[in-house]
Structures are given as structure tokens and as C-alpha cells.
Design an enzyme around this catalytic site. Structure first.
Site, mmCIF file in Angstrom:
data_model
loop_
_atom_site.group_PDB
_atom_site.id
_atom_site.type_symbol
_atom_site.label_atom_id
_atom_site.label_comp_id
_atom_site.label_asym_id
_atom_site.label_seq_id
_atom_site.Cartn_x
_atom_site.Cartn_y
_atom_site.Cartn_z
ATOM 1 N N GLU A 12 6.177 -15.154 0.761
ATOM 2 C CA GLU A 12 5.994 -14.691 -0.663
ATOM 3 C C GLU A 12 6.960 -14.872 -1.711
ATOM 4 O OE1 GLU A 12 4.547 -10.606 -2.590
ATOM 5 O OE2 GLU A 12 3.927 -10.851 -0.742
ATOM 6 N N ASP A 115 4.132 -10.314 2.158
ATOM 7 C CA ASP A 115 4.639 -8.961 2.302
ATOM 8 C C ASP A 115 3.357 -8.156 2.926
ATOM 9 O OD1 ASP A 115 6.970 -9.767 0.935
ATOM 10 O OD2 ASP A 115 6.389 -8.425 -0.804
ATOM 11 N N ASP A 117 1.399 -5.773 3.044
ATOM 12 C CA ASP A 117 0.634 -4.477 2.322
ATOM 13 C C ASP A 117 -0.534 -5.266 1.773
ATOM 14 O OD1 ASP A 117 1.432 -6.186 0.312
ATOM 15 O OD2 ASP A 117 3.150 -4.727 -0.523
ATOM 16 N N TYR A 334 11.607 -3.436 5.195
ATOM 17 C CA TYR A 334 10.584 -3.342 3.913
ATOM 18 C C TYR A 334 10.401 -2.194 3.017
ATOM 19 C CZ TYR A 334 6.151 -4.991 1.743
ATOM 20 O OH TYR A 334 5.109 -5.236 0.842
#
Length: 861
Positions: A12, A115, A117, A334
Site C-alpha cells: 500500500e 493493509d 482492513d 498494525y
């Protein structure tokens, strides 16, 4: 390039790509520039030697927007709810799509290191859309892989390589839904209200007046606390402060009064005298218990943001930026997680061992590893990521000092505390009696500091009470009655605001900082650094929220957004269809938007009162029943009252308004007014006029009133009415409306009269009458009407024997009828309103009296 199969890895952020390449290549990669930096090396994958290329995007590859034909602000914003949307390159200058296409060309596998999520899942599919068309996977192979990791460490990255899975389409669709909803709702409302208010008021300094489905409920929390503060009325109280001497301890003990405080000074003085009369306080009871201050659970994002704001002087948005940098650099795990429970199999001991040599807490870690390490307490495992933990040991200089060190220091200490024993202490509490009043003293002795060793700012204060025994008599040193006053709550701290957002489902752990930053950057609030980063709404912020509440409270309240978030969760878990949720939610907001446009004048009156200099200079008039402060009378048409404290505008009917001798409305506490319409005067409550308290009540359009501003049911009208109006009472009832009633005009003499609540009929008493009152208990036996008490002048009384007081029915009593004149009132307001006909009624078909009719009686009707 060799003829090996190519595996493209996409992270990312560029810094994360560099770290991943370093771990996967054992540091033997080579780097080159190709739009974004690309790191290349060879290693085994799926049982074969492959050529790896690791690169990165810079957040979202694509952003959602309207097509060009819908970009104009001149278009009706209502059409945006049904407008199509399209995805465009988020940062066209960076040419990320072109870079991905070039690097993916001919590759056989794609590993997504985004990431972990929902936003990361959404970016996964943006990367796939750019890469898949130019790739050359082996037939039948799964060529797109999702790497899941929660820390940037070699162990975590290698574990992710061994457990590759597939990207989650449902979570990506939930993000697509949120983006489309926020775009359409936010842009529609923002364009409309910006165009409506821009340049309208000289004191309004805002180029864009934005609305956001999450931003506005966030602002609402701050405004509601502001209103609690400004509407608070201090109330005096008195409290006893008693100190006793303990010979065994050799010190004076400060007690706490069991009553705490009283709100009557004379009562407080009575208690002081009673206690002062006793020279000793008897120890009635002593209790001793062992208590524990429990270790904290695992650290999630919201608790990290609260701690950063409350204890480190760091805003939530800034704290998230620093945490992400620490994560990418491999110092912490994280930082976006909702979990406070460590998942089964989490290597607690290994994470703790990494801290054993640290100069600040290494000694305590060694003690834990030697045998005092405990199992973490409960918490919630949300199934997303483990709680935030340190990944490796680092000193202040290693992380760069300043904010980064403060955040890392907190994360490390919090994790160590979560696996430390509880803090244990002995609490002693004694109850003392003096003058019949009870007082308490307490103290505590720490047995084992436990986890507070590593978090000393949360330690229990060691303050022993000593060996006070039951039945002991302690000399009273001082007895003092102190006066104070209740105070309002402080403005919301940023930490409190974060907690409210979490509990009400406003935003996610990742977006909460962004929403707070938005309301600050748009000048709807200011953040006061003193006292724990307090969130103080500006005039614009207060006016906006109050305006939404006047039109549609759901636009500002958290319930609607919380419901939307739950719908998005159903999409993310595959329980609901993406298209259906978006279509249904947009239909709801489109209806709200139409209502908002139709009633924008309700918000406009607030903006006018706040930002128009001619209105803000109105003179102080009557008191507000909510904050007890003076409202301003704005005399420019339409005339209205404005409370700057409550940001409330109250319309007034056309006519003259005056104060009513400081009287208050029994229903709402607002100061009553006298409303004069021509030669008729009525009592009026400004709040009840704007917010009718009765079922079926409605405010007259644009304040046009032909009779009384309130119906008979209102207490201020009911206290003065005597009988139905002979002209419109029965006529209105037959037509399904409230019939008019004759009421005693509240201004009194010198010429007393009754006026109709519905039409312009006036019943004037002649100059022989000195005073008139209405008592609810005096009722006519013939018709059931109330009988007013008429007091005549002594020298002009028509009563036999010189009597002056006469209780009689206005409709039935011949003597009283001989003292009255019926006439049409002057200056009746035309148009709709309470009273219905604006003075055009006929009343049983008879010719109504004119201003010149004299000495007509009720019997003439």
C-alpha cells in the site's frame, strides 16, 4: 530479466514495499525506479523458482466521482441521488495505473500486500483491475493471492507468505457502497446549502458549507455539550468541611460529609452548629478490604487515540499518522484494530521477550519472564487484527524522539501491563459521627503495585489510614461551612468525543480521526489545547447543527449513520446485497433532501440572526425559558426573537408585542408577552407559539393571526376565558373548527373589555367598571359559562345598597348586559391563522356589529 515466472507483489505504501522486499529477499534485492520504486529478487514460490518484483501504490488507486456532466454546481443537486458514478485514477500525476500495468505485464502471479482492513480489501480489487488484463497466469492456476499480516517483521511477513488466501469481495463492496453514499449525500447537501448561504450574509466567513453523513453527527456531539454549558444556571450550595485529629497517626484527617452538600444556607448553618457543638467525633465503624486494580486489556485503535489526545497532547488525526509510520518502520503492529483480546495462539511470551533488554522497563520484563507473567484479561476479539503491540524493542533515539517516542512508549508499556499481575492494595474506611451527622475517612496501602510498575501514572496512591478503632473518639480540629455553586460540564475532550463516536457507530477505528479533523479544518469547531484538547464549536458549527434540528434532527443525530454502518456491515459479511442497500439508503436521503430544501427558511432564520449585522444588533427583550438569558428582539420584518445562547429563532405574529410583567408560561418557562392586534390584546408565549404543545396544534403561516395566538387549551388563555363568542363560537364548531371564546383582555383598565379568541368581536364595559377578574370556580347555573367578578366604582355602581362587587354571567345577566357595548375590533390581521376567518365571519347569519354599534346585548344575537 531471466525466463523465470514473474510474481508481482503490491504493497500500500512505498516504504512498506521496501520492508517486505528486504524480509523476503534476506536483504539481497536490487531496486530501480519505474513510476514507483520496484525491488527485484529471486526466491521459491509454489515449489518453483520465481522472479519477484515488489512495488507499491500510494493508497487508493481509484477514487469515485460523478461524470463530467454532473460536476457543475449550477445543476439541481437533487438529481445527484440518481446520477451515475465512475471511478477515476486517484492521483493521475503519479500514473499509478500505468505503472501497475507495466510491471504486471506477463506476470503469472499477483500477491496483494495491502493493509488488512476493508479499505485494503477495496484497494486489492483496484490493483487487480489494473493488473489482471495484462498478466499471463498458467491455465487453471489461482493467480491472485492475498497476504494477511498484522506487523511489519520478518516472522509476520514470512507467515503471511505461507498462508496466502483470497481477497474479500464482500468487504470491498461495502467500501464501494460507503463511498457512493457519502459522495452523493455529502455533495448534494453541500452544494445546496453552500449556494443558498454563500454571499447572503456579510458576517458569514465560509467558502463552502459542507455536510457529511459522519462529519455532521460528530459535530452534533460537540454542539449538544455546548448547549448544556450555555444553558446551565448556577445553583448555590453549602457543604461541611470537618477535620479531626488522630493521635495514633499524629496528623489531621480530612473527612467527607455523607450528605455531601445542601442547597439551603440556613439548613447548612444548622448542621454546622450541630457538629460544632460536639467536640469529638465518634468512630462508628471501620472496614478493611483487599482490593485490586485490574490490568488493562489489549490496546485497540480507539483507546490508543484517546490516550494520545488526553495524555500526550496529540490530536487523533496526528496520532494515527504517527502510529502508521511506526507500523511501517516495524516498531509496532498494525494500528487499526477493534480487538482488545489477543487471539488464540498469539505469541505473548515472544513479544514480551523482545523487550527484556530495554533500559526503561527491561528489569520488570525480566521479572515477568521469571514467572510473574499473567494471562491477559478478557476483552473482545473482533476477528480483524490482534491488539496493538510493540514488534521490537526501541529507545527514544531509535524511533526519532518526540511524538513517535511518546506513542511507542505508551504502546510498549500498555502491552507489558496487559500481561502483568493486577495491582493489589488494602483499603480502610471509617465512618465517624458528630452532631448526628456522618462523615467518612479512607486510606489505602499498596501491597503489590503489579502492572502499575510499568505504568506509574495510573498507580494507586499509598496513603494509609492508620490504626483507627471502632469506638474511638477523635477530637474535632475544624468545622467549616463552605459555599459553592454548581458548575456546567466542561466542553467535550477529544478523547470523550472519540468514545461517543465509537459507542454510536459513527465512523470506524480508521476514519474517526478523519471526521474530527474535518470539522476542525472546516472551522466548525476549534480544539483548545489547554485542559485536555477540548472541542469547542464555533458560531457556524452551532448554527448548522441547530438548523438541522429545526428541519430534520436525523440529519445531525447519530442514529441514522449508525444504521447505515450496520447496513454496510451486512454487505461486508455477505448478508445483504450491495445494490439493494445503496438504492434503499439513497431513496431515504433523497426524501430528506427534498424536505430540507422545502424548509431551508427554518435554517435561514438562524443564519440571519447569527451572521446578519442588522439582526445581531437587536435589543435585549424577554428571557429564554431554556437558558434564562435575555433574547434579542429583531424588529425587521418578519419580527422575531433570537436567543444567541441557544441559537434559537422564534417567530412572532404581525402586530405589536410587549412584556407581560415578568410572568412565565406554566408549560415551558418562557417569559410571556402581550400581543396587540389593532385594539385587542392577547397573552402570548413565544415558545408555545412556535412549538404548539397540544395535539393537532399548528403555528399560523408566517405569523398571521386574526385572533388569539393560542387555543383555549393553553393555560394563559384558559385562565381568562368566560364564555363562547356569540358571533363565531357556535358557527366555527359546526364547521369542525375550534369555536371562538370571549376572554378578559389582560391589560385591564381604564376601559375593561372582553375580546374574542377567534374573530374581531370586542365586548366593552362602560366606565362605571373599576376592575374585572375571572375565577374558574364561579360558574353560571343556567349556561355553564364562567362568571367574571365585576367591581364598580363606588360613586357609579348600579347595584342596590351601594354594593360594588357583582359576580354575574356575561351572557345571561341583564344588569351586566346593560353595562356593555359590542363592537368590531380595529386592525384585524388578514389571512390564515388561529381564528380562521380573519374577521369575515357572520355568526348565525346576523349582521355583525361595527365599530359604531352601541349597546348591543348578547340577546341581540
Amino acid at each position: 530479466m531471466s525466463g523465470l515466472p514473474v510474481v508481482l507483489c503490491v504493497a500500500e505504501k512505498p516504504s512498506l514495499a521496501a520492508s517486505i522486499a528486504g524480509f523476503l529477499s534476506e536483504g539481497k534485492h536490487r531496486s530501480r525506479r519505474g513510476g514507483q520504486e520496484v525491488h527485484e529478487f529471486e526466491r521459491d514460490f509454489n515449489g518453483a523458482r520465481c522472479h519477484f518484483k515488489v512495488t507499491a501504490v500510494i493508497g487508493h488507486v481509484l477514487s469515485i466521482d460523478f461524470p463530467a456532466k454532473f460536476q457543475s454546481w449550477d445543476l439541481d443537486p437533487a438529481i445527484l441521488f440518481d446520477a451515475p458514478v465512475q471511478k477515476k485514477e486517484a492521483t493521475p500525476k503519479a500514473r499509478v495505473v500505468e505503472h501497475l500495468e507495466r510491471e504486471a505485464k506477463g506476470a503469472s502471479h499477483l500477491i496483494l500486500w495491502l493493509d488488512c482492513d476493508r479499505e485494503g480489501e477495496n484497494i486489492c480489487f483496484e490493483v487487480i483491475d489494473a493488473c489482471a488484463p495484462v498478466m499471463r497466469p498458467n491455465r487453471g492456476d489461482t493467480f491472485v493471492h492475498r497476504a494477511k499480516f498484522s506487523a511489519v517483521s520478518k516472522e509476520s511477513i514470512e507467515r503471511a507468505m505461507r498462508t496466502l488466501g483470497a481477497p474479500n469481495r464482500a468487504e470491498a463492496l461495502a467500501v464501494d457502497a460507503r463511498q457512493e453514499l457519502d459522495l452523493k449525500v455529502g455533495v448534494a447537501f453541500t452544494r445546496f446549502q453552500t449556494r443558498f448561504f454563500q454571499g447572503r450574509y456579510s458576517h458569514l466567513d465560509a467558502s463552502v458549507i459542507s455536510y457529511g453523513p459522519c462529519q455532521t453527527p460528530t459535530l452534533n456531539f460537540a454542539v449538544q455539550r455546548h448547549l448544556e454549558i450555555v444553558s446551565h444556571t448556577p445553583e448555590d450550595f453549602w457543604s461541611l468541611h470537618v477535620e479531626v485529629r488522630s493521635t495514633s497517626l499524629g496528623k489531621t484527617l480530612v473527612t467527607r460529609w455523607e450528605r455531601e452538600r445542601v442547597f439551603d444556607g440556613d439548613v447548612g448553618e444548622m448542621f454546622r452548629s450541630m457538629v460544632a457543638g460536639d467536640r469529638h467525633a465518634l468512630v462508628e465503624s471501620v472496614e478493611e478490604t483487599e482490593e485490586f486494580k485490574r490490568r488493562p486489556p489489549g490496546l485497540n485503535t480507539v483507546d490508543l487515540l484517546k490516550a494520545a489526545s488526553a495524555g500526550m497532547g496529540m490530536g487523533a488525526h496526528r496520532a494515527m499518522q504517527v502510529a502508521e509510520r511506526l507500523y511501517i518502520q516495524g516498531f509496532i503492529s498494525y494500528p487499526r484494530t477493534e480487538s482488545t483480546a489477543y487471539p488464540p495462539g498469539f505469541d505473548l511470551k515472544g513479544t514480551l521477550k523482545a523487550q527484556r533488554g530495554h533500559p526503561d522497563w527491561g528489569e520488570w520484563v525480566e521479572e515477568l519472564l521469571a514467572g510473574s507473567m499473567t494471562k491477559p484479561r478478557g476483552g473482545k476479539d473482533e476477528g480483524d487484527h490482534p491488539p496493538i503491540t510493540p514488534v521490537r524493542s526501541a529507545t527514544e533515539s531509535a524511533v526519532g524522539g518526540g511524538e513517535a517516542w511518546r506513542l511507542y512508549d505508551f504502546v510498549a508499556r500498555h502491552f507489558i501491563a496487559s500481561v502483568s499481575p493486577d495491582c493489589a492494595y488494602v483499603s480502610r474506611r471509617a465512618t465517624l459521627v458528630a452532631g448526628g451527622e456522618r462523615f467518612r475517612v479512607s486510606g489505602q496501602t499498596v501491597i503489590a503495585p503489579g502492572w502499575t510498575t510499568v505504568m506509574p501514572h495510573r498507580a494507586v496512591e499509598d496513603d494509609p489510614l492508620g490504626e483507627i478503632e471502632r469506638g474511638e473518639s477523635l477530637p474535632i480540629a475544624t468545622v467549616e461551612l463552605r459555599q459553592g455553586a454548581t458548575s456546567p460540564p466542561p466542553y467535550l475532550s477529544e478523547a470523550e468525543l472519540i468514545g461517543l463516536m465509537e459507542r454510536n457507530g459513527i465512523g470506524t477505528d480508521a476514519s474517526i480521526p478523519t471526521h474530527i479533523n474535518n470539522i476542525e479544518s472546516r472551522k466548525y469547531v476549534t480544539i483548545q489545547s489547554q485542559g485536555g484538547r477540548r472541542v469547542v464549536p464555533t458560531d457556524l458549527g452551532v448554527t448548522l447543527v441547530q438548523g438541522y434540528h429545526r428541519i430534520d434532527p436525523e440529519l445531525a443525530l447519530p442514529a441514522v449513520r449508525s444504521h447505515v454502518e450496520k447496513q454496510l456491515d451486512m454487505i461486508a459479511t455477505g448478508k445483504a446485497d450491495h445494490e439493494s442497500i445503496v438504492r434503499h439508503t439513497l431513496a431515504q436521503f433523497a426524501a430528506k433532501f427534498r424536505n430540507f430544501v422545502d424548509q431551508i427558511e427554518r435554517m435561514d432564520t438562524l443564519f440571519e440572526a447569527s451572521f446578519d449585522p442588522t439582526c445581531s444588533s437587536g435589543k435585549p427583550f424577554s428571557k429564554c425559558g431554556r437558558c434564562l438569558r435575555y433574547m434579542r428582539l429583531v424588529s425587521t420584518r418578519p419580527q422575531r426573537l433570537y436567543c444567541p445562547t441557544q441559537e434559537e429563532v422564534l417567530e412572532l405574529p404581525a402586530g405589536t408585542v410587549k412584556l407581560y410583567n415578568n410572568r412565565e408560561c406554566q408549560l415551558c418557562g418562557f417569559e410571556l408577552l402581550l400581543y396587540q392586534n389593532g385594539d385587542r390584546t392577547y397573552p402570548m408565549c413565544p415558545w408555545c407559539f412556535n412549538h404548539p404543545p397540544f395535539v393537532g396544534g399548528s403555528r399560523p403561516t408566517k405569523g398571521l393571526v386574526s385572533g388569539a395566538p393560542h387555543p383555549r387549551a393553553h393555560p394563559i388563555v384558559d385562565a381568562l376565558v368566560v364564555c363562547p363568542c356569540p358571533e363565531c363560537g357556535e358557527d366555527d364548531k359546526l364547521k369542525g373548527r375550534e369555536g371562538g371564546w370571549l376572554m378578559l383582555e389582560p391589560v385591564g383598565g381604564p376601559r375593561w373589555k372582553f375580546v374574542c379568541t377567534g374573530c374581531a368581536l370586542v365586548v366593552k364595559l362602560n366606565d362605571s367598571v373599576h376592575r374585572v377578574t375571572v375565577d374558574k370556580l364561579d360558574v353560571c347555573g343556567a349556561c355553564g359559562a364562567r362568571c367574571p367578578t365585576v367591581i364598580y366604582h363606588k360613586d357609579r355602581t348600579p347595584l342596590a345598597g351601594g354594593e360594588t362587587a357583582h359576580v354575574a354571567c356575561l351572557a345571561c345577566d341583564d344588569l351586566l348586559n346593560s353595562s356593555i357595548e359590542l363592537a368590531r375590533g380595529r386592525g384585524a390581521a388578514r389571512g390564515g391563522g388561529r381564528g380562521g376567518r380573519g374577521g369575515r365571519g357572520r355568526g348565525r347569519g346576523r349582521k355583525p356589529p361595527s365599530d359604531h354599534d352601541q349597546k348591543m346585548s348578547f340577546k341581540d344575537f
